[in-house]
Write a protein that holds these residues in place. Structure first.
Motif, PDB file in Angstrom:
ATOM      1  N   SER A 170       1.024  -1.211  -0.342  1.00 10.68           N
ATOM      2  CA  SER A 170       0.105   0.027   0.105  1.00 10.68           C
ATOM      3  C   SER A 170       0.882   1.449   0.446  1.00 10.68           C
ATOM      4  O   SER A 170       0.767   1.930  -0.549  1.00 10.68           O
ATOM      5  CB  SER A 170      -0.862  -0.006   0.899  1.00 10.68           C
ATOM      6  OG  SER A 170      -1.721   1.422   1.133  1.00 10.68           O
ATOM      7  N   GLN A 228      -5.874  -3.044  -2.475  1.00  8.09           N
ATOM      8  CA  GLN A 228      -4.811  -2.110  -2.608  1.00  8.09           C
ATOM      9  C   GLN A 228      -5.512  -0.914  -4.068  1.00  8.09           C
ATOM     10  O   GLN A 228      -4.542  -0.137  -3.868  1.00  8.09           O
ATOM     11  CB  GLN A 228      -3.155  -2.860  -3.572  1.00  8.09           C
ATOM     12  CG  GLN A 228      -2.917  -3.405  -3.131  1.00  8.09           C
ATOM     13  CD  GLN A 228      -2.520  -2.683  -1.654  1.00  8.09           C
ATOM     14  OE1 GLN A 228      -2.202  -1.754  -1.074  1.00  8.09           O
ATOM     15  NE2 GLN A 228      -2.336  -4.255  -0.366  1.00  8.09           N
ATOM     16  N   SER A 253      -5.193   2.562  -2.759  1.00  2.00           N
ATOM     17  CA  SER A 253      -3.503   3.583  -1.969  1.00  2.00           C
ATOM     18  C   SER A 253      -3.226   4.300  -3.303  1.00  2.00           C
ATOM     19  O   SER A 253      -2.958   5.083  -3.767  1.00  2.00           O
ATOM     20  CB  SER A 253      -2.765   1.838  -2.273  1.00  2.00           C
ATOM     21  OG  SER A 253      -3.085   0.876  -1.455  1.00  2.00           O
ATOM     22  N   LEU A 265      -4.438  -0.329   4.452  1.00  2.82           N
ATOM     23  CA  LEU A 265      -4.060   1.498   4.441  1.00  2.82           C
ATOM     24  C   LEU A 265      -4.028   2.273   5.726  1.00  2.82           C
ATOM     25  O   LEU A 265      -2.726   2.894   5.752  1.00  2.82           O
ATOM     26  CB  LEU A 265      -5.985   1.771   3.733  1.00  2.82           C
ATOM     27  CG  LEU A 265      -5.036   3.189   2.915  1.00  2.82           C
ATOM     28  CD1 LEU A 265      -3.808   3.172   2.263  1.00  2.82           C
ATOM     29  CD2 LEU A 265      -6.858   3.584   2.643  1.00  2.82           C
TER      30      LEU A 265
END
Length: 284
Positions: free
Chosen positions: A26, A137, A140, A204
């Motif tokens: 991330s 992800q 991100s 995250l």
């Protein structure tokens, strides 16, 4: 953080570091989106794909060749080529990074004024339809782009860094605890959206906790070592996962495995970085 997870899982045989791997990825994607958006302000899309090939995919080609030679007895051309051209999920990270690069290129090449709408659509597609390890992800890279482009948002984060650190740690702990509840784990097996949501928040939040917390650790860090490791971070990722981990199977003792793993990962990564730098200097 990614190496910690892989060492724990493949060498030590423990899942205790599992969340760190996704959190490390991330951070890597946030930095990638941030750097790419800043690069666009300076160079726009000049030599975009050529730069990506020589910095990202040519090192992967070298690592793929080495890994294929080391496993030549079990090498199969069909699966090997699928792995090289990122068709199979064996290198899911580069596969997803290519998706991010493509999204960025399309957004800035054809629909610049509507890029954030396009980002939102791509986020929804990644979140809902990609596999869990990629769906977690999906925010991100976009977050990195937002940090680079929106100075008000970036300054607000810097101003409230301590508060955001506390919130990130709290969110990480809550999502980790929530994930351990039996009824949640059972529901996650059938509800893919819930599974993606919890994993996204968990990875995250841990990643942002590290980002926000690193500012308070700078005075204790050896910046020469930090900068050196960050320079070869991509090579470290490729080498440790696709070359060195497989070689560790030839050793029986844990201490020897770990010594071999860390020394060879560092050595081969430095060699690959020097090779990459020379290639880049010739073709850029």
């Amino acid at each position: 953080m990614v190496i910690m997870q892989h060492v724990g899982g493949f060498i030590i045989g423990s899942r205790i570091f599992t969340p760190f791997g996704g959190a490390g990825v991330s951070i890597f994607l946030i930095v990638s989106g941030y750097g790419l958006a800043l690069s666009f302000k300076k160079n726009e899309l000049r030599n975009y794909w050529r730069k990506k090939f020589f910095r990202v995919f040519s090192p992967w080609l070298v690592v793929w060749l080495i890994a294929s030679l080391l496993s030549r007895e079990n090498f199969q051309w069909d699966s090997g080529l699928c792995k090289l051209f990122l068709i199979s999920d064996s290198n899911w990270y580069l596969q997803y990074l290519l998706f991010c690069y493509l999204v960025f290129w399309v957004a800035h090449k054809f629909i610049y004024n509507y890029r954030w709408i396009f980002y939102a659509i791509c986020f929804a597609i990644a979140f809902c339809f990609m596999k869990n390890i990629q769906a977690e992800q999906s925010l991100s890279f976009i977050l990195g782009c937002l940090l680079a482009e929106n100075s008000l948002f970036r300054n607000s984060i810097i101003k409230n860094q301590k508060l955001l650190l506390v919130i990130s740690i709290f969110m990480a702990i809550c999502s980790l605890v929530l994930k351990q509840l039996p009824w949640v784990r059972t529901t996650m097996e059938t509800n893919i959206i819930l599974q993606h949501s919890i994993n996204l928040i968990l990875k995250l939040s841990i990643g942002l906790s590290v980002v926000f917390g690193i500012g308070y650790c700078v005075k204790f860090m050896n910046m020469a070592i930090t900068m050196f490791v960050s320079k070869i971070s991509y090579e470290l990722y490729l080498v440790h996962l696709f070359v060195v981990l497989g070689l560790c199977e030839y050793f029986d003792y844990m201490f020897i495995k770990l010594l071999f793993f860390f020394s060879c990962t560092l050595l081969f990564s430095c060699m690959l970085y020097r090779f990459d730098s020379r290639v880049l200097s010739k073709f850029n």
